[in-house]
Scaffold this motif. Structure first.
Motif, PDB file in Angstrom:
ATOM      1  N   ASP A 143       7.753 103.231  18.539  1.00  0.00           N
ATOM      2  CA  ASP A 143       8.015 102.922  19.947  1.00  0.00           C
ATOM      3  C   ASP A 143       9.496 102.662  20.221  1.00  0.00           C
ATOM      4  O   ASP A 143      10.009 103.005  21.263  1.00  0.00           O
ATOM      5  N   ASP A 144      10.143 102.018  19.280  1.00  0.00           N
ATOM      6  CA  ASP A 144      11.504 101.550  19.481  1.00  0.00           C
ATOM      7  C   ASP A 144      12.502 102.572  18.928  1.00  0.00           C
ATOM      8  O   ASP A 144      12.488 102.869  17.728  1.00  0.00           O
ATOM      9  N   PRO A 145      13.396 103.107  19.781  1.00  0.00           N
ATOM     10  CA  PRO A 145      14.379 104.068  19.284  1.00  0.00           C
ATOM     11  C   PRO A 145      15.357 103.458  18.275  1.00  0.00           C
ATOM     12  O   PRO A 145      16.081 104.174  17.605  1.00  0.00           O
TER      13      PRO A 145
ATOM     14  N   GLN B 165       5.851 121.053  11.289  1.00  0.00           N
ATOM     15  CA  GLN B 165       7.047 120.308  11.662  1.00  0.00           C
ATOM     16  C   GLN B 165       6.873 119.673  13.052  1.00  0.00           C
ATOM     17  O   GLN B 165       7.198 118.503  13.254  1.00  0.00           O
ATOM     18  N   TYR B 166       6.328 120.430  13.987  1.00  0.00           N
ATOM     19  CA  TYR B 166       6.112 119.920  15.341  1.00  0.00           C
ATOM     20  C   TYR B 166       5.067 118.805  15.348  1.00  0.00           C
ATOM     21  O   TYR B 166       5.239 117.785  16.020  1.00  0.00           O
ATOM     22  N   ALA B 167       4.011 118.988  14.587  1.00  0.00           N
ATOM     23  CA  ALA B 167       2.972 117.956  14.505  1.00  0.00           C
ATOM     24  C   ALA B 167       3.549 116.650  13.953  1.00  0.00           C
ATOM     25  O   ALA B 167       3.141 115.558  14.365  1.00  0.00           O
ATOM     26  N   THR B 168       4.507 116.755  13.069  1.00  0.00           N
ATOM     27  CA  THR B 168       5.166 115.570  12.528  1.00  0.00           C
ATOM     28  C   THR B 168       5.906 114.822  13.636  1.00  0.00           C
ATOM     29  O   THR B 168       5.804 113.596  13.749  1.00  0.00           O
ATOM     30  N   VAL B 169       6.626 115.559  14.459  1.00  0.00           N
ATOM     31  CA  VAL B 169       7.358 114.935  15.565  1.00  0.00           C
ATOM     32  C   VAL B 169       6.384 114.303  16.560  1.00  0.00           C
ATOM     33  O   VAL B 169       6.578 113.162  16.991  1.00  0.00           O
ATOM     34  N   VAL B 170       5.321 115.017  16.911  1.00  0.00           N
ATOM     35  CA  VAL B 170       4.330 114.474  17.848  1.00  0.00           C
ATOM     36  C   VAL B 170       3.687 113.220  17.262  1.00  0.00           C
ATOM     37  O   VAL B 170       3.507 112.219  17.957  1.00  0.00           O
ATOM     38  N   GLY B 171       3.373 113.252  15.987  1.00  0.00           N
ATOM     39  CA  GLY B 171       2.790 112.076  15.342  1.00  0.00           C
ATOM     40  C   GLY B 171       3.724 110.879  15.369  1.00  0.00           C
ATOM     41  O   GLY B 171       3.296 109.750  15.600  1.00  0.00           O
ATOM     42  N   LEU B 172       5.015 111.128  15.159  1.00  0.00           N
ATOM     43  CA  LEU B 172       5.992 110.026  15.201  1.00  0.00           C
ATOM     44  C   LEU B 172       6.066 109.400  16.589  1.00  0.00           C
ATOM     45  O   LEU B 172       6.362 108.212  16.717  1.00  0.00           O
ATOM     46  N   GLN B 173       5.770 110.191  17.619  1.00  0.00           N
ATOM     47  CA  GLN B 173       5.773 109.637  18.980  1.00  0.00           C
ATOM     48  C   GLN B 173       4.755 108.506  19.113  1.00  0.00           C
ATOM     49  O   GLN B 173       4.934 107.607  19.924  1.00  0.00           O
ATOM     50  N   TRP B 174       3.707 108.567  18.341  1.00  0.00           N
ATOM     51  CA  TRP B 174       2.662 107.542  18.396  1.00  0.00           C
ATOM     52  C   TRP B 174       2.953 106.379  17.464  1.00  0.00           C
ATOM     53  O   TRP B 174       2.428 105.284  17.645  1.00  0.00           O
ATOM     54  N   LEU B 175       3.773 106.614  16.453  1.00  0.00           N
ATOM     55  CA  LEU B 175       4.021 105.588  15.443  1.00  0.00           C
ATOM     56  C   LEU B 175       5.272 104.759  15.688  1.00  0.00           C
ATOM     57  O   LEU B 175       5.366 103.639  15.201  1.00  0.00           O
TER      58      LEU B 175
ATOM     59  N   ASP C 112      14.235 101.481  15.805  1.00  0.00           N
ATOM     60  CA  ASP C 112      13.393 101.094  14.667  1.00  0.00           C
ATOM     61  C   ASP C 112      14.163 101.381  13.376  1.00  0.00           C
ATOM     62  O   ASP C 112      14.662 102.487  13.171  1.00  0.00           O
ATOM     63  N   PRO C 113      14.276 100.402  12.487  1.00  0.00           N
ATOM     64  CA  PRO C 113      15.068 100.590  11.267  1.00  0.00           C
ATOM     65  C   PRO C 113      14.491 101.656  10.322  1.00  0.00           C
ATOM     66  O   PRO C 113      15.211 102.153   9.452  1.00  0.00           O
ATOM     67  N   ARG C 114      13.240 102.026  10.519  1.00  0.00           N
ATOM     68  CA  ARG C 114      12.643 103.057   9.653  1.00  0.00           C
ATOM     69  C   ARG C 114      13.111 104.465  10.003  1.00  0.00           C
ATOM     70  O   ARG C 114      12.950 105.395   9.208  1.00  0.00           O
ATOM     71  N   ILE C 115      13.689 104.639  11.167  1.00  0.00           N
ATOM     72  CA  ILE C 115      14.041 105.982  11.641  1.00  0.00           C
ATOM     73  C   ILE C 115      15.006 106.690  10.697  1.00  0.00           C
ATOM     74  O   ILE C 115      14.829 107.864  10.395  1.00  0.00           O
ATOM     75  N   ALA C 116      16.020 106.007  10.223  1.00  0.00           N
ATOM     76  CA  ALA C 116      17.003 106.640   9.337  1.00  0.00           C
ATOM     77  C   ALA C 116      16.334 107.200   8.074  1.00  0.00           C
ATOM     78  O   ALA C 116      16.597 108.342   7.677  1.00  0.00           O
ATOM     79  N   ALA C 117      15.466 106.418   7.465  1.00  0.00           N
ATOM     80  CA  ALA C 117      14.770 106.881   6.259  1.00  0.00           C
ATOM     81  C   ALA C 117      13.816 108.030   6.585  1.00  0.00           C
ATOM     82  O   ALA C 117      13.705 108.992   5.816  1.00  0.00           O
ATOM     83  N   ILE C 118      13.150 107.940   7.712  1.00  0.00           N
ATOM     84  CA  ILE C 118      12.245 109.022   8.121  1.00  0.00           C
ATOM     85  C   ILE C 118      13.038 110.298   8.344  1.00  0.00           C
ATOM     86  O   ILE C 118      12.615 111.379   7.922  1.00  0.00           O
ATOM     87  N   CYS C 119      14.190 110.185   8.987  1.00  0.00           N
ATOM     88  CA  CYS C 119      15.040 111.360   9.215  1.00  0.00           C
ATOM     89  C   CYS C 119      15.478 111.996   7.899  1.00  0.00           C
ATOM     90  O   CYS C 119      15.375 113.223   7.737  1.00  0.00           O
ATOM     91  N   ARG C 120      15.967 111.182   6.992  1.00  0.00           N
ATOM     92  CA  ARG C 120      16.420 111.726   5.699  1.00  0.00           C
ATOM     93  C   ARG C 120      15.281 112.434   4.972  1.00  0.00           C
ATOM     94  O   ARG C 120      15.445 113.530   4.450  1.00  0.00           O
ATOM     95  N   THR C 121      14.116 111.811   4.959  1.00  0.00           N
ATOM     96  CA  THR C 121      12.962 112.408   4.286  1.00  0.00           C
ATOM     97  C   THR C 121      12.534 113.698   4.977  1.00  0.00           C
ATOM     98  O   THR C 121      12.282 114.712   4.317  1.00  0.00           O
TER      99      THR C 121
ATOM    100  N   PHE D 196      14.770 113.371  17.968  1.00  0.00           N
ATOM    101  CA  PHE D 196      15.045 111.980  18.305  1.00  0.00           C
ATOM    102  C   PHE D 196      15.757 111.842  19.646  1.00  0.00           C
ATOM    103  O   PHE D 196      16.061 110.741  20.074  1.00  0.00           O
ATOM    104  N   GLU D 197      15.981 112.964  20.314  1.00  0.00           N
ATOM    105  CA  GLU D 197      16.506 112.946  21.682  1.00  0.00           C
ATOM    106  C   GLU D 197      15.365 112.991  22.692  1.00  0.00           C
ATOM    107  O   GLU D 197      15.571 112.801  23.874  1.00  0.00           O
ATOM    108  N   ILE D 198      14.169 113.252  22.219  1.00  0.00           N
ATOM    109  CA  ILE D 198      12.987 113.314  23.079  1.00  0.00           C
ATOM    110  C   ILE D 198      12.609 111.906  23.514  1.00  0.00           C
ATOM    111  O   ILE D 198      12.678 110.967  22.732  1.00  0.00           O
ATOM    112  N   ASP D 199      12.208 111.768  24.757  1.00  0.00           N
ATOM    113  CA  ASP D 199      11.712 110.484  25.256  1.00  0.00           C
ATOM    114  C   ASP D 199      10.270 110.329  24.761  1.00  0.00           C
ATOM    115  O   ASP D 199       9.337 110.826  25.379  1.00  0.00           O
ATOM    116  N   PHE D 200      10.118 109.666  23.624  1.00  0.00           N
ATOM    117  CA  PHE D 200       8.802 109.524  23.004  1.00  0.00           C
ATOM    118  C   PHE D 200       7.800 108.865  23.942  1.00  0.00           C
ATOM    119  O   PHE D 200       6.647 109.247  23.997  1.00  0.00           O
TER     120      PHE D 200
END
Length: 186
Positions: free
Chosen positions: A160-162, A148-158, A164-173, A92-96
Motif C-alpha cells: 500500500d505504501d510507496p 511479469q505483469y501478474a507480478t506487478v498486479v499482485g504487488l498492487q494488493w500487497l 514501504d522498505p521492502r520495495i527496494a529488495a523486491i525491485c532488485r529480486t 512503481f510509477e503506477i498508482d497502485f
C-alpha cells in the motif's frame, strides 16, 4: 478550484480518479462526486449523460494514461538501456491504489470490467513486444510478459505504501528474475 470557476469534464474525471483511489468504488456515485466537487447534479449531467457515461470516460482517461502515454515513452528512446530502465521503474510509477480500486470496481461494473480487460491485454501485449526485442532467449515472450505483469498486479494488493522498505529488495529480486538488471558495461 474556486467555487465560481467552471468545473470541466477533466475536473470531474480527475476528481473521480482521486475519490476512487482514496475511498474505493462506493465513492463513484453522482451524489458523492457532486458533494466532493461542491457542484450540482446539473453540472455533472452537463458533461455526462449518466453514471455509466462517466465510468466510460474515466476508464478511457485511464486507458490513455496506461497505454498511450506509457507506449510513447518506449518510442522516445528505443535503446535497450532505456527500455530496461522503463521496465524497472515503470511498475512503481503506477498508482497502485487507483488500479487496485479499478479492479474492485470491475467486479460489479461491466463497463469497467471490459476496459480493464482491454488495458491488461494491451499492457501484456506491449510488454511481450518489448521482451521480443530485448530478450531473444525467451521462447514465449507473451507467457513471460503475462507472468511479469501478474507480478506487478499482485504487488498492487500487497504493498500500500510507496515508501514501504521492502520495495527496494523486491525491485532488485524482480530485476534479476526478469533479466532487466542494469548490465555491468554497455
Amino acid at each position: 478550484m474556486s467555487s465560481s470557476a467552471r468545473f470541466k469534464k477533466e475536473d470531474w474525471l480527475g476528481l473521480g480518479a482521486g475519490l476512487l483511489a482514496e475511498e474505493g468504488p462506493a465513492a463513484l456515485t453522482v451524489e458523492r462526486l457532486t458533494a466532493a466537487a461542491r457542484r450540482t447534479k446539473g453540472s455533472f449531467y452537463h458533461h455526462f449523460a449518466d453514471r455509466d457515461a462517466f465510468l466510460r470516460a474515466l476508464m478511457e482517461r485511464w486507458r490513455v494514461q496506461a497505454i498511450d502515454v506509457a507506449s510513447a515513452r518506449y518510442a522516445q528512446d528505443t535503446s535497450p538501456k532505456a527500455w530496461r530502465k522503463l521496465l524497472r521503474e515503470g511498475p512503481f510509477e503506477i498508482d497502485f491504489r487507483f488500479e487496485r480500486e479499478v479492479r474492485r470496481l470491475a467486479a460489479s461494473e461491466p463497463i469497467v470490467r471490459a476496459m480493464l480487460h482491454e488495458i491488461d491485454q494491451s499492457r501484456i501485449h506491449g510488454l511481450a513486444c518489448v521482451l521480443t526485442q530485448m530478450r531473444p532467449d525467451i521462447d514465449d515472450p507473451h507467457a513471460f510478459a503475462a507472468i511479469q505483469y501478474a507480478t506487478v498486479v499482485g504487488l498492487q494488493w500487497l504493498i500500500d505504501d510507496p515508501h514501504d522498505p521492502r520495495i527496494a529488495a523486491i525491485c532488485r529480486t524482480g530485476n534479476r528474475l526478469f533479466g532487466i538488471d542494469e548490465p555491468d558495461a554497455e
